[in-house]
Design a protein around this motif. Structure first.
Motif, PDB file in Angstrom:
ATOM      1  N   GLU A 172      58.691 -35.877  11.351  1.00  0.00           N
ATOM      2  CA  GLU A 172      58.731 -34.612  10.629  1.00  0.00           C
ATOM      3  C   GLU A 172      58.314 -34.831   9.180  1.00  0.00           C
ATOM      4  OE1 GLU A 172      62.821 -33.636  11.030  1.00  0.00           O
ATOM      5  OE2 GLU A 172      62.637 -32.896  13.078  1.00  0.00           O
ATOM      6  N   PRO A 173      57.534 -33.914   8.591  1.00  0.00           N
ATOM      7  CA  PRO A 173      57.158 -34.061   7.174  1.00  0.00           C
ATOM      8  C   PRO A 173      58.298 -33.651   6.259  1.00  0.00           C
ATOM      9  CG  PRO A 173      56.203 -32.052   8.077  1.00  0.00           C
ATOM     10  CD  PRO A 173      56.889 -32.737   9.217  1.00  0.00           C
ATOM     11  N   ARG A 174      58.537 -34.442   5.226  1.00  0.00           N
ATOM     12  CA  ARG A 174      59.558 -34.127   4.238  1.00  0.00           C
ATOM     13  C   ARG A 174      59.045 -34.496   2.843  1.00  0.00           C
ATOM     14  NH1 ARG A 174      61.006 -31.525   7.766  1.00  0.00           N
ATOM     15  NH2 ARG A 174      63.057 -31.388   8.767  1.00  0.00           N
ATOM     16  N   GLY A 175      59.513 -33.772   1.849  1.00  0.00           N
ATOM     17  CA  GLY A 175      59.079 -33.989   0.475  1.00  0.00           C
ATOM     18  C   GLY A 175      59.962 -35.001  -0.238  1.00  0.00           C
ATOM     19  N   PHE A 176      59.374 -36.096  -0.685  1.00  0.00           N
ATOM     20  CA  PHE A 176      60.090 -37.153  -1.397  1.00  0.00           C
ATOM     21  C   PHE A 176      59.939 -36.966  -2.901  1.00  0.00           C
ATOM     22  CE2 PHE A 176      60.121 -38.839   2.739  1.00  0.00           C
ATOM     23  CZ  PHE A 176      60.893 -39.988   2.807  1.00  0.00           C
ATOM     24  N   MET A 177      60.966 -37.347  -3.638  1.00  0.00           N
ATOM     25  CA  MET A 177      60.882 -37.366  -5.090  1.00  0.00           C
ATOM     26  C   MET A 177      60.582 -38.781  -5.564  1.00  0.00           C
ATOM     27  SD  MET A 177      64.848 -36.987  -6.264  1.00  0.00           S
ATOM     28  CE  MET A 177      65.051 -35.558  -5.219  1.00  0.00           C
ATOM     29  N   LEU A 178      60.038 -38.877  -6.758  1.00  0.00           N
ATOM     30  CA  LEU A 178      59.613 -40.152  -7.331  1.00  0.00           C
ATOM     31  C   LEU A 178      60.681 -40.652  -8.293  1.00  0.00           C
ATOM     32  CD1 LEU A 178      57.035 -41.977  -7.249  1.00  0.00           C
ATOM     33  CD2 LEU A 178      56.334 -40.817  -9.356  1.00  0.00           C
ATOM     34  N   LEU A 179      61.153 -41.864  -8.068  1.00  0.00           N
ATOM     35  CA  LEU A 179      62.092 -42.520  -8.981  1.00  0.00           C
ATOM     36  C   LEU A 179      61.350 -43.662  -9.666  1.00  0.00           C
ATOM     37  CD1 LEU A 179      65.272 -42.757  -6.714  1.00  0.00           C
ATOM     38  CD2 LEU A 179      64.622 -40.926  -8.278  1.00  0.00           C
ATOM     39  N   GLU A 180      61.193 -43.556 -10.975  1.00  0.00           N
ATOM     40  CA  GLU A 180      60.434 -44.545 -11.734  1.00  0.00           C
ATOM     41  C   GLU A 180      61.311 -45.223 -12.765  1.00  0.00           C
ATOM     42  OE1 GLU A 180      55.993 -43.293 -12.172  1.00  0.00           O
ATOM     43  OE2 GLU A 180      57.203 -41.571 -12.743  1.00  0.00           O
TER      44      GLU A 180
END
Length: 342
Positions: free
Chosen positions: A117-125
């Protein structure tokens, strides 16, 4: 009941680690969270899940991180299925594939052929990728474990009126009642108690809400519409293989004031027949507020049908071939239409 605004999710900034270690993930919300992480390894993106986080719990997950590295970590999380309001998400703008249960895949976006399933990931930098903390507007902090126990007790049907993270007499009585009802010999330690209440809540709540089943011989995509306060909302899609079911709403239903729309995704798209209420929709995953001026806002419009009257909090809609426009035979020289909704 408090409605949590998950848009308030943040990754907090703490001191960097002194040596290479896995990322530390902490949950200061009142929900059990399941976390998926993605990171770069050589020329690949690897995605793994699920790491379970009880309220108030911290765990290490993902690859060892060198504090001097500038490689980011990608993060997505969802709540347990125990809650009456349904699954909550912590998400971002970067689409990757996840599995319904524990999984490890390379970072791809064409999810469906692999059953993902497609899911939106957030970026941790930067330092954020070394320690990320889930919070919610109530900012429970070190009261998260207690607040999480309260929310699970409420989801399991016990008399909890406020999720405040303070164990008063009402919470104490609810815990005692659960221990008695579950036949436990004693009150377990809090992590084990949380696990036991979660299992009871999931067992109870799978029998509540809106259940949609596909009894056709083709894949189906389903959207729903309902009024929330003063605002009409339509959203979709849930994909159903032939013979499968999904729970589109996980809360106890008190009325049939909910509408659904569906399409069969065979060689040609076959829309639902008999929808009497018009709502907006989009061909891909969507959530639309309002039910007027659909075209002017970039949406299509279709007739949605009313769900069946709920019985003891549950309504079941069964899609059959007769619910849809009949298939039209295509000439050999005309390419068949395809595709489908997310």
């Amino acid at each position: 009941m408090i409605r949590i605004l998950f848009a308030a999710l943040v990754a907090t900034l703490l001191l960097p680690l002194s040596r290479a270690e896995a990322a530390e993930l902490c949950n200061e919300t009142s929900f059990i969270a399941q976390v998926a992480l993605a990171w770069r390894e050589d020329d690949r993106i690897l995605v793994e899940g699920w790491t379970r986080l009880r309220p108030g719990e911290c765990v290490e997950a993902g690859p060892d991180i060198d504090p001097g590295s500038d490689e980011p970590l990608l993060f997505y999380a969802r709540s347990s299925a125990a809650y009456l309001e349904g699954v909550r998400e912590w998400r971002g703008p970067i689409t990757l594939c996840v599995g319904p249960s524990d999984f490890a895949v390379e970072g791809i976006t064409d999810c469906e052929p692999l059953g993902l399933e497609p899911r939106g990931f957030m970026l941790l930098e930067g330092e954020h990728r070394q320690r990320a903390v889930l919070i919610e507007p109530a900012d429970f902090g070190d009261r998260a474990q207690e607040a999480g126990t309260q929310r699970l007790l409420q989801a399991a049907g016990y008399d909890i009126r406020a999720i405040d993270g303070v164990e008063g007499q009402r919470t104490f009585r609810a815990i005692a009642n659960f221990v008695r009802d579950a036949g436990l010999p004693r009150t377990p330690e809090r992590p084990e108690l949380i696990d036991a209440i979660e299992a009871a809540a999931i067992n109870r709540n799978t029998r509540l809400g809106l259940r949609i089943c596909n009894d056709t011989d083709e894949r189906a995509a389903v959207a729903i519409a309902r009024q929330r306060g003063d605002i009409w909302e339509s959203r979709g899609w849930w994909r159903l293989e032939p013979g499968s079911c999904t729970r589109a709403i996980a809360a106890r239903l008190a009325s049939a004031d909910i509408w659904y729309y569906a399409e069969l995704l065979g060689e040609t798209r076959r829309p639902l027949l008999g929808g009497t209420e018009r709502f907006c929709f989009a061909p891909s995953r969507f959530s639309a507020e309002g039910r007027t001026a659909c075209a002017a806002r970039g949406y299509a419009e279709a007739g949605f049908a009313r769900i069946a009257e709920p019985v003891e909090g549950l309504s079941t809609v069964t899609l059959t071939n007769g619910n849809f426009i009949p298939p039209v035979a295509l000439p050999d020289h005309v390419p068949a239409g395809g595709g489908g909704s997310e």
